[in-house]
Design a protein around this motif. Structure first.
Motif, PDB file in Angstrom:
ATOM      1  N   ILE B 124       2.844 101.438  12.063  1.00  0.00           N
ATOM      2  CA  ILE B 124       1.601 100.921  11.474  1.00  0.00           C
ATOM      3  C   ILE B 124       1.798  99.459  11.068  1.00  0.00           C
ATOM      4  CG2 ILE B 124       0.004 101.135   9.530  1.00  0.00           C
ATOM      5  CD1 ILE B 124       0.516 104.125   9.533  1.00  0.00           C
ATOM      6  N   GLY B 125       2.950  99.182  10.483  1.00  0.00           N
ATOM      7  CA  GLY B 125       3.231  97.814  10.029  1.00  0.00           C
ATOM      8  C   GLY B 125       3.293  96.814  11.182  1.00  0.00           C
ATOM      9  N   LEU B 126       3.643  97.324  12.371  1.00  0.00           N
ATOM     10  CA  LEU B 126       3.749  96.431  13.526  1.00  0.00           C
ATOM     11  C   LEU B 126       2.378  95.976  14.026  1.00  0.00           C
ATOM     12  CD1 LEU B 126       6.540  98.306  15.536  1.00  0.00           C
ATOM     13  CD2 LEU B 126       6.815  96.432  13.902  1.00  0.00           C
ATOM     14  N   THR B 127       1.337  96.698  13.617  1.00  0.00           N
ATOM     15  CA  THR B 127      -0.012  96.324  14.063  1.00  0.00           C
ATOM     16  C   THR B 127      -0.654  95.338  13.074  1.00  0.00           C
ATOM     17  OG1 THR B 127      -1.133  98.137  12.886  1.00  0.00           O
ATOM     18  CG2 THR B 127      -0.313  98.627  15.088  1.00  0.00           C
ATOM     19  N   HIS B 128       0.124  94.879  12.111  1.00  0.00           N
ATOM     20  CA  HIS B 128      -0.391  93.956  11.106  1.00  0.00           C
ATOM     21  C   HIS B 128      -0.902  92.668  11.744  1.00  0.00           C
ATOM     22  CE1 HIS B 128      -0.519  91.400   7.587  1.00  0.00           C
ATOM     23  NE2 HIS B 128      -0.399  92.492   6.835  1.00  0.00           N
ATOM     24  N   TYR B 137       0.912  91.806  21.111  1.00  0.00           N
ATOM     25  CA  TYR B 137       0.165  92.371  19.983  1.00  0.00           C
ATOM     26  C   TYR B 137      -0.936  93.349  20.414  1.00  0.00           C
ATOM     27  CZ  TYR B 137      -2.563  92.620  15.679  1.00  0.00           C
ATOM     28  OH  TYR B 137      -3.239  93.062  14.577  1.00  0.00           O
ATOM     29  N   ASP B 138      -1.734  92.940  21.399  1.00  0.00           N
ATOM     30  CA  ASP B 138      -2.841  93.800  21.813  1.00  0.00           C
ATOM     31  C   ASP B 138      -2.344  95.163  22.284  1.00  0.00           C
ATOM     32  OD1 ASP B 138      -4.576  91.841  21.138  1.00  0.00           O
ATOM     33  OD2 ASP B 138      -4.937  91.140  23.199  1.00  0.00           O
ATOM     34  N   GLU B 139      -1.235  95.142  23.006  1.00  0.00           N
ATOM     35  CA  GLU B 139      -0.674  96.393  23.507  1.00  0.00           C
ATOM     36  C   GLU B 139      -0.168  97.254  22.349  1.00  0.00           C
ATOM     37  OE1 GLU B 139      -0.920  97.650  26.314  1.00  0.00           O
ATOM     38  OE2 GLU B 139       0.543  99.297  26.265  1.00  0.00           O
ATOM     39  N   VAL B 140       0.464  96.611  21.378  1.00  0.00           N
ATOM     40  CA  VAL B 140       0.976  97.336  20.211  1.00  0.00           C
ATOM     41  C   VAL B 140      -0.180  97.995  19.452  1.00  0.00           C
ATOM     42  CG1 VAL B 140       1.987  96.959  17.906  1.00  0.00           C
ATOM     43  CG2 VAL B 140       3.128  96.053  19.947  1.00  0.00           C
ATOM     44  N   VAL B 141      -1.252  97.260  19.250  1.00  0.00           N
ATOM     45  CA  VAL B 141      -2.411  97.819  18.558  1.00  0.00           C
ATOM     46  C   VAL B 141      -3.024  98.949  19.388  1.00  0.00           C
ATOM     47  CG1 VAL B 141      -4.763  97.319  17.755  1.00  0.00           C
ATOM     48  CG2 VAL B 141      -2.902  95.721  17.270  1.00  0.00           C
ATOM     49  N   ARG B 142      -3.117  98.728  20.684  1.00  0.00           N
ATOM     50  CA  ARG B 142      -3.715  99.745  21.558  1.00  0.00           C
ATOM     51  C   ARG B 142      -2.957 101.078  21.447  1.00  0.00           C
ATOM     52  NH1 ARG B 142      -3.701 102.005  26.319  1.00  0.00           N
ATOM     53  NH2 ARG B 142      -1.684 101.197  26.972  1.00  0.00           N
ATOM     54  N   ARG B 143      -1.657 100.986  21.263  1.00  0.00           N
ATOM     55  CA  ARG B 143      -0.874 102.223  21.209  1.00  0.00           C
ATOM     56  C   ARG B 143      -0.692 102.784  19.807  1.00  0.00           C
ATOM     57  NH1 ARG B 143       4.316 101.664  25.122  1.00  0.00           N
ATOM     58  NH2 ARG B 143       3.343 100.392  26.716  1.00  0.00           N
ATOM     59  N   TRP B 144      -0.430 101.896  18.847  1.00  0.00           N
ATOM     60  CA  TRP B 144       0.086 102.375  17.566  1.00  0.00           C
ATOM     61  C   TRP B 144      -0.847 102.215  16.375  1.00  0.00           C
ATOM     62  CZ3 TRP B 144       5.249  99.491  18.870  1.00  0.00           C
ATOM     63  CH2 TRP B 144       5.919 100.202  19.882  1.00  0.00           C
ATOM     64  N   ALA B 145      -2.052 101.697  16.591  1.00  0.00           N
ATOM     65  CA  ALA B 145      -2.976 101.569  15.462  1.00  0.00           C
ATOM     66  C   ALA B 145      -3.222 102.962  14.873  1.00  0.00           C
ATOM     67  CB  ALA B 145      -4.283 100.963  15.937  1.00  0.00           C
ATOM     68  N   PRO B 146      -3.180 103.073  13.543  1.00  0.00           N
ATOM     69  CA  PRO B 146      -3.319 104.397  12.939  1.00  0.00           C
ATOM     70  C   PRO B 146      -4.651 105.063  13.298  1.00  0.00           C
ATOM     71  CG  PRO B 146      -3.407 102.656  11.275  1.00  0.00           C
ATOM     72  CD  PRO B 146      -2.996 102.016  12.556  1.00  0.00           C
ATOM     73  N   GLU B 148      -6.265 105.537  15.755  1.00  0.00           N
ATOM     74  CA  GLU B 148      -7.027 105.078  16.906  1.00  0.00           C
ATOM     75  C   GLU B 148      -6.146 104.779  18.109  1.00  0.00           C
ATOM     76  OE1 GLU B 148      -8.960 101.944  14.838  1.00  0.00           O
ATOM     77  OE2 GLU B 148     -10.123 103.433  13.712  1.00  0.00           O
ATOM     78  N   GLY B 149      -4.877 104.486  17.862  1.00  0.00           N
ATOM     79  CA  GLY B 149      -3.982 104.127  18.961  1.00  0.00           C
ATOM     80  C   GLY B 149      -3.781 105.291  19.928  1.00  0.00           C
ATOM     81  N   GLU B 150      -3.560 104.922  21.196  1.00  0.00           N
ATOM     82  CA  GLU B 150      -3.423 105.933  22.245  1.00  0.00           C
ATOM     83  C   GLU B 150      -2.277 106.911  21.956  1.00  0.00           C
ATOM     84  OE1 GLU B 150      -2.617 104.147  26.046  1.00  0.00           O
ATOM     85  OE2 GLU B 150      -2.287 106.117  26.986  1.00  0.00           O
ATOM     86  N   HIS B 151      -1.183 106.391  21.431  1.00  0.00           N
ATOM     87  CA  HIS B 151      -0.025 107.260  21.223  1.00  0.00           C
ATOM     88  C   HIS B 151       0.124 107.762  19.796  1.00  0.00           C
ATOM     89  CE1 HIS B 151       1.994 105.480  25.042  1.00  0.00           C
ATOM     90  NE2 HIS B 151       1.084 106.399  25.304  1.00  0.00           N
ATOM     91  N   SER B 251       9.792  93.579  18.763  1.00  0.00           N
ATOM     92  CA  SER B 251      10.575  93.283  17.559  1.00  0.00           C
ATOM     93  C   SER B 251      11.371  92.006  17.707  1.00  0.00           C
ATOM     94  CB  SER B 251      11.544  94.427  17.259  1.00  0.00           C
ATOM     95  OG  SER B 251      10.835  95.604  17.049  1.00  0.00           O
ATOM     96  N   MET B 252      11.893  91.775  18.928  1.00  0.00           N
ATOM     97  CA  MET B 252      12.653  90.549  19.157  1.00  0.00           C
ATOM     98  C   MET B 252      11.714  89.356  19.057  1.00  0.00           C
ATOM     99  SD  MET B 252      15.376  92.093  21.897  1.00  0.00           S
ATOM    100  CE  MET B 252      15.806  90.658  22.755  1.00  0.00           C
TER     101      MET B 252
END
Lengths: 155, 543
Positions: B124-128, B137-146, B148-151, B251-252
């Motif tokens: 969740i923090g990574l979608t900040h 970023y867009d991919e991270v939000v697409r997957r991990w947004a609380p 709503e994210g795909e995964h 992360s890198m």
């Protein structure tokens, strides 16, 4: 199927009423089609216990200032707590779990959710219920069994 | 029951409902920032933890009921160490089947925790929005947004699967008490074992390989060095685009590899027993029977783990006096925080320390990274876990927030394989329990690795009752305050030197706190070092 989940922390005196009620119901014996679960303090897992249940009954304690041992009956929608975005995994309660369950289970979410709250007398660190709350879970156990068509004990 | 006693309330009213979860309460992390960099930090556990007092004078087996309720998310780990504390105190015999089932229970609880922690807490923090300029970023939000994210949904859902295996053997999860001195109370059937295998396969197929790794478990585990991991990333698009691949690359880019090192010294108390080598549990025989080994790594060298070297310093904790006691001598004598503050105390957490020969008492980080660093110690028996990957990583790139998270995700693959193997070894025709003699006097030590690190109980039994009971949790190790030498605890140490991009929104500090997954609801407070003004208050999952 009806699922009854008792929530609370056995280490906080009367807060253990939910899990203690589950044990009482287990001892008394529940009719077929009723499933019991000790929800304890693991909020998110309450949501996973309720998939495909027709009805969900949640039991916990509350603090309203009423006479200790008072039993409240509330429709689940009244105490459901969305939104979930602010919820921390380490501070996840059953009221969040109802909201989570509705999102997660979609059509498998129970049609009816009822919450019973027992007014606590003592919530300090410790093990064991106060006598008023002990009597309240006895009354509630019998009430639930009566509603679900089980055998009610003679007390 | 009279109907009128059931009061129906339909109108909204403020009702305080309970489930008073964690006995330990909330964690505040206070940091001071100077010129955009953290220069000091304090971890403050704001609620008293009193279960040692609850257990005093109770039946010796009370720990099996009480300690699994200390935490709402790792009760099985509490049960595991509580039962071994009694096994060692009562000199029980534990049949191999029971050891296998205890191992399985312990491992599936950790497996459960990995996706749940990653999606519902860490990612969740990574979608900040602070990272909106990142290419990924867009991919991270697409997957991990609380929510709503795909995964996100599959991750949360799949987290319920491993503990279904726990429930098959333990009756329920959480808060089971099915492990008892001398074994377990379950008597599984063949269909219980095959059902467990199919649940585990579901977990592997639908999440572990498909979403987390993007490769077979076996291929991922071939990686022995950081260079191997980087080569693995480039090997196939499936690897790069897996959750693990995306997490490493992102992360890198956003700097998670640059901060949050911590003390660089690690403790693992070890986990999972060889079913034949620990039939007669003793404190002394414990290390030699561990599948995942115990040990201390001081940044340079490895040392054998010895429970007698653990101390709890309470100089800066809200307990009477000061000093540093071994848990067998441990005292829980709380004082009023207002009084304590006058003596420079600032938390209800004690400060666990390890008395390293020739060095003295040191703080140690516990958790998945600690376990994986200890797994890199040479000299493992052929049947023990030897895995050099993370020793290499901390030598090549140093410890940091990324590496700490990576260690946890890495364990998903390893734990899956272990559970699969133990399920195969259960002999349904043999015993699961051998009734022990309940000795009226004795001392026991039980330890395990909860998902978030080293967890241990010390029990002293006198006249058939609990004389003293002390629990040292992974959270206590990691959030420990300063000791009497003024030395900081691991999270305090990890905060120092962290560059804060936006002092009004110190998301970096949240990542560090979350990377340790402390068992408390954590809030970070940031202060300006010169003006002492509060810059920001950051609740770790709030947006």
């Amino acid at each position: 199927m009806t699922v009854i989940i008792g929530c609370g922390n056995l280490l906080r005196s009367d807060d253990g009423a939910g899990p203690m009620l589950i044990r009482k119901l287990w001892e008394l014996g529940v009719p077929p089609g009723v499933r019991l679960a000790d929800g304890g303090t693991a909020g998110m897992d309450v949501a996973f216990q309720i998939g495909d249940a027709e009805e969900l009954i949640l039991v916990d304690v509350c603090e309203t200032g009423a006479e200790p041992g008072t039993i409240y009956e509330l429709p689940g929608e009244e105490v459901e707590t969305p939104p979930l975005k602010d919820v921390n995994l380490h501070d996840f309660r059953w009221d969040n779990a109802i909201a989570l369950g509705r999102w997660l289970l979609k059509s498998r979410f129970p049609k009816k959710v009822t919450v019973f709250l027992i007014e606590a007398e003592n919530l300090s660190h410790g093990f064991g219920l106060s006598s008023t709350v002990e009597a309240a879970i006895e009354r509630l156990a019998n009430e639930l069994l009566q509603r679900l068509g089980g055998i009610v004990s003679e007390t | 029951m009279k109907k009128q006693e059931v009061i129906s309330k339909s109108k909204k009213k403020e009702i305080k409902v309970h489930s008073l979860g964690r006995v330990e309460g909330d964690l505040d992390v206070k940091v001071t920032i100077e010129d955009g960099v953290v220069v000091d930090a304090w971890t403050e556990a704001t609620m008293f933890r009193g279960f040692e007092m609850i257990l005093k004078g109770k039946d010796p087996q009370a720990g099996l009921i009480v300690t699994p309720r200390i935490c709402g998310i790792c009760g099985g780990s509490h049960l595991t160490k509580a039962v071994y504390a009694l096994d060692t105190a009562w000199n029980t015999e534990v049949p191999p089947n029971a050891t296998l089932i205890r191992n399985i229970g312990q491992a599936v609880e950790t497996l459960q925790s990995i996706p749940r922690w990653f999606y519902a807490l860490f990612a969740i923090g990574l979608t900040h929005q602070n990272y909106a300029s990142s290419r990924l970023y867009d991919e991270v939000v697409r997957r991990w947004a609380p929510f709503e994210g795909e995964h996100y949904e599959i991750g949360v859902t799949v987290s319920a699967k491993p503990v279904e295996i726990y429930a098959i053997f333990g009756g329920q999860w959480p808060h089971s008490s099915f492990m008892v001195p001398g074994g377990v109370v379950s008597a599984p059937t063949l269909s219980d074992v095959t059902r467990s295998i199919s649940i585990l396969e579901y977990f592997r197929e639908n999440w572990l390989e498909k979403i987390l790794l993007g490769s077979s478990i076996e291929r991922w585990l071939e990686n022995k060095t950081w260079e191997d991991v980087l080569a693995w990333l480039d090997e196939k698009p499936e690897h790069r685009n897996s959750a693990l691949g995306l997490f490493i690359r992102y992360s890198m880019e956003i700097g998670l590899a640059k901060y949050g090192a911590g003390p660089g010294r690690y403790l693992a108390v070890g986990n999972f027993f060889h079913s034949q080598k620990y039939r007669y549990p003793t404190i002394e025989g414990r290390n030699a029977a561990l599948f995942a080994r115990s040990g201390v790594f001081d940044g340079e060298e490895y040392h054998d783990f010895d429970q007698s070297r653990i101390r709890e310093d309470h100089t800066h904790s809200f307990y009477r006096g000061s000093g540093s006691l071994h848990p067998f001598e441990g005292v829980t004598d709380p004082i009023d925080p207002v009084e304590g503050q006058k003596e420079g105390k600032y938390t209800f957490a004690k400060a666990p320390r390890y008395d390293l020969p020739g060095v003295g008492e040191i703080s140690l980080e516990v958790g998945p990274l600690a376990r994986q660093v200890i797994a890199g110690r040479p000299g493992a028996e052929e049947w023990q876990d030897y895995d050099p990957l993370f020793l290499n990583i901390i030598k090549e790139v140093g410890p940091n927030a990324l590496v700490r998270v990576l260690a946890r995700l890495h364990e998903a693959a390893k734990y899956y394989l272990r559970v699969r193997e133990w399920l195969k070894q259960i002999d349904l025709n043999e015993k699961f329990y051998i009734k022990p003699t309940e000795l009226p006097e004795g001392r026991g030590f039980g330890a395990t690795e909860a998902a978030r690190g080293a967890l241990a109980d010390w029990i002293e039994i006198k006249d058939g009752k609990i004389e003293n009971y002390q629990v040292v949790t992974p959270t206590a190790w990691n959030i420990s305050p300063r000791d009497r030498f003024g030395k900081r605890g691991p999270i305090e140490t990890a905060m120092i030197g962290v560059p804060i991009r936006d002092p009004e929104n110190p998301v970096e500090l949240a990542h560090i706190a979350q990377s340790y997954d402390s068992c408390l609801v954590c809030t970070v407070h940031a202060y300006d070092a010169k003006s002492h003004k509060e810059l920001a208050k950051y609740e770790v999952v709030k947006f």
